[in-house]
Scaffold this motif. Structure first.
Motif, PDB file in Angstrom:
ATOM      1  N   SER A 147       0.842  -1.206   0.000  1.00 60.62           N
ATOM      2  CA  SER A 147       0.000   0.000   0.000  1.00 60.62           C
ATOM      3  C   SER A 147       0.875   1.253   0.000  1.00 60.62           C
ATOM      4  O   SER A 147       2.034   1.212   0.430  1.00 60.62           O
ATOM      5  CB  SER A 147      -0.915  -0.001   1.223  1.00 60.62           C
ATOM      6  N   PHE A 148       0.322   2.350  -0.476  1.00 58.79           N
ATOM      7  CA  PHE A 148       1.055   3.620  -0.550  1.00 58.79           C
ATOM      8  C   PHE A 148       0.243   4.697   0.148  1.00 58.79           C
ATOM      9  O   PHE A 148      -0.938   4.880  -0.165  1.00 58.79           O
ATOM     10  CB  PHE A 148       1.279   4.021  -2.018  1.00 58.79           C
ATOM     11  N   ILE A 172      -0.656   8.141   0.210  1.00 59.95           N
ATOM     12  CA  ILE A 172      -0.489   9.250  -0.746  1.00 59.95           C
ATOM     13  C   ILE A 172      -0.879  10.598  -0.148  1.00 59.95           C
ATOM     14  O   ILE A 172      -0.639  11.637  -0.741  1.00 59.95           O
ATOM     15  CB  ILE A 172      -1.251   8.976  -2.068  1.00 59.95           C
ATOM     16  N   GLN A 193       0.331   1.890 -13.066  1.00 65.25           N
ATOM     17  CA  GLN A 193       0.825   3.273 -12.964  1.00 65.25           C
ATOM     18  C   GLN A 193      -0.325   4.257 -13.222  1.00 65.25           C
ATOM     19  O   GLN A 193      -0.417   5.306 -12.585  1.00 65.25           O
ATOM     20  CB  GLN A 193       1.992   3.509 -13.924  1.00 65.25           C
ATOM     21  N   MET A 201      -2.153   4.620 -10.021  1.00 68.62           N
ATOM     22  CA  MET A 201      -1.454   5.487  -9.062  1.00 68.62           C
ATOM     23  C   MET A 201      -1.651   6.961  -9.434  1.00 68.62           C
ATOM     24  O   MET A 201      -1.845   7.805  -8.553  1.00 68.62           O
ATOM     25  CB  MET A 201       0.032   5.124  -8.986  1.00 68.62           C
ATOM     26  N   ASN A 202      -1.640   7.253 -10.735  1.00 68.30           N
ATOM     27  CA  ASN A 202      -1.895   8.636 -11.176  1.00 68.30           C
ATOM     28  C   ASN A 202      -3.345   9.031 -10.892  1.00 68.30           C
ATOM     29  O   ASN A 202      -3.627  10.140 -10.436  1.00 68.30           O
ATOM     30  CB  ASN A 202      -1.614   8.786 -12.677  1.00 68.30           C
ATOM     31  N   ALA A 238      -5.262   7.795  -8.562  1.00 70.27           N
ATOM     32  CA  ALA A 238      -5.439   7.938  -7.108  1.00 70.27           C
ATOM     33  C   ALA A 238      -4.988   9.325  -6.658  1.00 70.27           C
ATOM     34  O   ALA A 238      -5.644   9.974  -5.838  1.00 70.27           O
ATOM     35  CB  ALA A 238      -4.658   6.839  -6.381  1.00 70.27           C
ATOM     36  N   GLN A 239      -3.877   9.816  -7.210  1.00 70.93           N
ATOM     37  CA  GLN A 239      -3.399  11.174  -6.889  1.00 70.93           C
ATOM     38  C   GLN A 239      -4.446  12.213  -7.298  1.00 70.93           C
ATOM     39  O   GLN A 239      -4.734  13.154  -6.558  1.00 70.93           O
ATOM     40  CB  GLN A 239      -2.092  11.473  -7.647  1.00 70.93           C
ATOM     41  N   ALA A 275      -3.376   4.374  -1.164  1.00 64.44           N
ATOM     42  CA  ALA A 275      -3.690   3.769  -2.463  1.00 64.44           C
ATOM     43  C   ALA A 275      -3.247   2.312  -2.423  1.00 64.44           C
ATOM     44  O   ALA A 275      -2.129   2.012  -1.995  1.00 64.44           O
ATOM     45  CB  ALA A 275      -2.962   4.511  -3.575  1.00 64.44           C
ATOM     46  N   PRO A 310      -2.854  -0.698  -5.015  1.00 64.39           N
ATOM     47  CA  PRO A 310      -2.912  -1.047  -6.435  1.00 64.39           C
ATOM     48  C   PRO A 310      -3.235  -2.525  -6.667  1.00 64.39           C
ATOM     49  O   PRO A 310      -2.373  -3.307  -7.071  1.00 64.39           O
ATOM     50  CB  PRO A 310      -1.512  -0.680  -6.936  1.00 64.39           C
TER      51      PRO A 310
END
Ligand SMILES: [Zn+2]
Length: 425
Positions: free
Chosen positions: A163-164, A166, A191, A194-195, A197-198, A221, A223
């Motif tokens: 997990s990240f 963000i 990817q 991830m973009n 989610a930002q 986030a 993925p």
């Protein structure tokens, strides 16, 4: 206050816990997840236990353990069995609870997987589940005991995913933690997730009142990978092999996007501490859903995705009702016009005092005529909760009524702030 009410209030205060020390007395590290099967038809409901998990994270508060919002169609209470103390409670709604109001439920039973999550108990607990009756009163649904030392409680993370964090505001126990999980993103599209989610993080944190409470919110986030890209559009004959098996056309309504694969969702969410689950679906089609303390879901690439994202979160996080009444929905007779609905932003005027009456100017007529000079004032405007008559909303327009990003009315705004404070104070 009548004497019996004073007594029950005192007993409640004595038997509920409220300090960090109490938290450590009753709870260990991680969380207990209980999966169960909720079967229903229009006038009956069944609860059957499915599985138990000891998950690694607990994202909730260590202080606000007892739910103080009387929202939702269901609730559960956790009692320590050694002293019968109420140590945790949460209210929530579910997709099955909506399905009961569809035409299909008049002639069919249907089952849905659901979960509840709580800090992992140290002693055997008694769980009481309640369902809300049409007249808004609670009825005991079922009672179960769980011994945390039972070796059938699995400590393994079923779907490990990195997990990240963000948006990082600090310790999960003092923040509102939202996990964004990927649906319909293939390995090569991670990817993009991830973009996305930002971008969705920015939608939320640029929207009032979340903007003012940025430092009380963490966003994660996760993925999670699907075999195929996109989602099911059953009404158009499109079916995709995705991790959560999400689909449009829920209960026959094209834009109503949901998933019934609760177990896969919870397995993915377990990779971070969470208070709210948000599923981001990799398609540009318009749609979504938000169910109170259950999940939010919306699509990644629609031109109105910023609005849908925050609107659905209004449902799932703050218990807000839809304030619109002209669009088609799959449920019938969803509200009892002889009782006050639990949602904070609609009223039947049966008990307007319990709602936003104190926020309305004395000079404003109730009901409030929906005319141009009243467009910006608070009142009680007829039409809301999917019907034109008998339900009233706070303002002419709001993000819970129309496709308007960053335009929650003052009543919805207050409801959101109250919830953020509950998770972060
Ligand atoms: Zn509103």
């Amino acid at each position: 206050m009548p004497i019996n009410l004073i007594f029950s209030t005192i007993i409640f205060l004595l038997t509920s816990i409220s300090t960090a020390q109490d938290f450590n007395t009753y709870f260990a590290k991680g969380s207990l997840r209980i999966d169960y099967i909720h079967s229903a038809t229009f006038n009956d409901e069944l609860f059957s236990v499915d599985n138990f998990f000891h998950e690694p994270f607990w994202g909730g508060s260590q202080l606000n353990l007892i739910d103080t919002f009387d929202y939702g169609a269901y609730k559960f209470e956790v009692y320590d069995s050694t002293n019968n103390k109420l140590i945790y409670s949460r209210n929530y709604s579910t997709l099955c609870g909506e399905w009961k109001y569809t035409k299909e439920a008049k002639s069919l039973w249907r089952s849905f997987s659901e979960s509840v999550i709580m800090p992992f108990p140290k002693n055997t607990i008694k769980l009481k589940f309640y369902k809300r009756l049409k007249n808004m009163k609670w009825e005991l649904w079922t009672k179960i005991y769980v011994n945390p030392k039972n070796y059938m409680i699995s400590p393994t993370l079923k779907t490990p995913i990195k997990s990240f964090k963000i948006h990082d505001s600090g310790d999960a126990s003092k923040k509102l933690d939202i996990v964004l999980i990927a649906e319909g993103y293939t390995q090569s599209e991670i990817q993009k997730f991830m973009n996305d989610a930002q971008r969705f993080k920015d939608y939320l944190l640029a929207c009032d009142p979340f903007k003012q409470y940025k430092s009380d919110i963490n966003i994660w986030a996760i993925p999670s990978v699907s075999v195929e890209s996109g989602t099911d559009i059953p009404g158009k004959g499109i079916y995709k092999n995705t991790l959560f098996d999400s689909h449009f056309y829920t209960f026959g309504t094209e834009r109503y996007l949901n998933t019934t694969n609760n177990i896969a969702i919870r397995n993915a969410a377990a990779n971070a501490p969470y208070d709210q689950i948000y599923i981001l679906v990799n398609t540009d089609k318009y749609g979504g859903a938000g169910i109170y303390n259950f999940y939010s879901i919306c699509t990644a690439d629609n031109k109105y995705s910023d609005f849908v994202f925050t609107h659905e979160f209004g449902h799932a996080f703050a218990g807000l009702a839809d304030e619109y009444y002209t669009s088609e929905v799959g449920v019938e007779d969803f509200y009892d016009l002889n009782s006050e609905p639990w949602e904070p932003n609609i009223t039947t005027l049966v008990d307007f005092n319990k709602k936003w009456k104190s926020m309305v100017a004395n000079s404003t007529p109730i009901p409030t005529p929906d005319i141009e000079e009243n467009a910006d004032i608070l009142g009680a405007f007829e039409g809301g909760g999917y019907i034109a008559k008998g339900i009233y909303r706070p303002k002419h327009d709001c993000s819970m009524k129309s496709i308007r990003y960053n335009d929650f009315c003052p009543v919805c705004t207050k409801a959101i702030i109250d919830r953020i404070k509950f998770y972060s104070k």
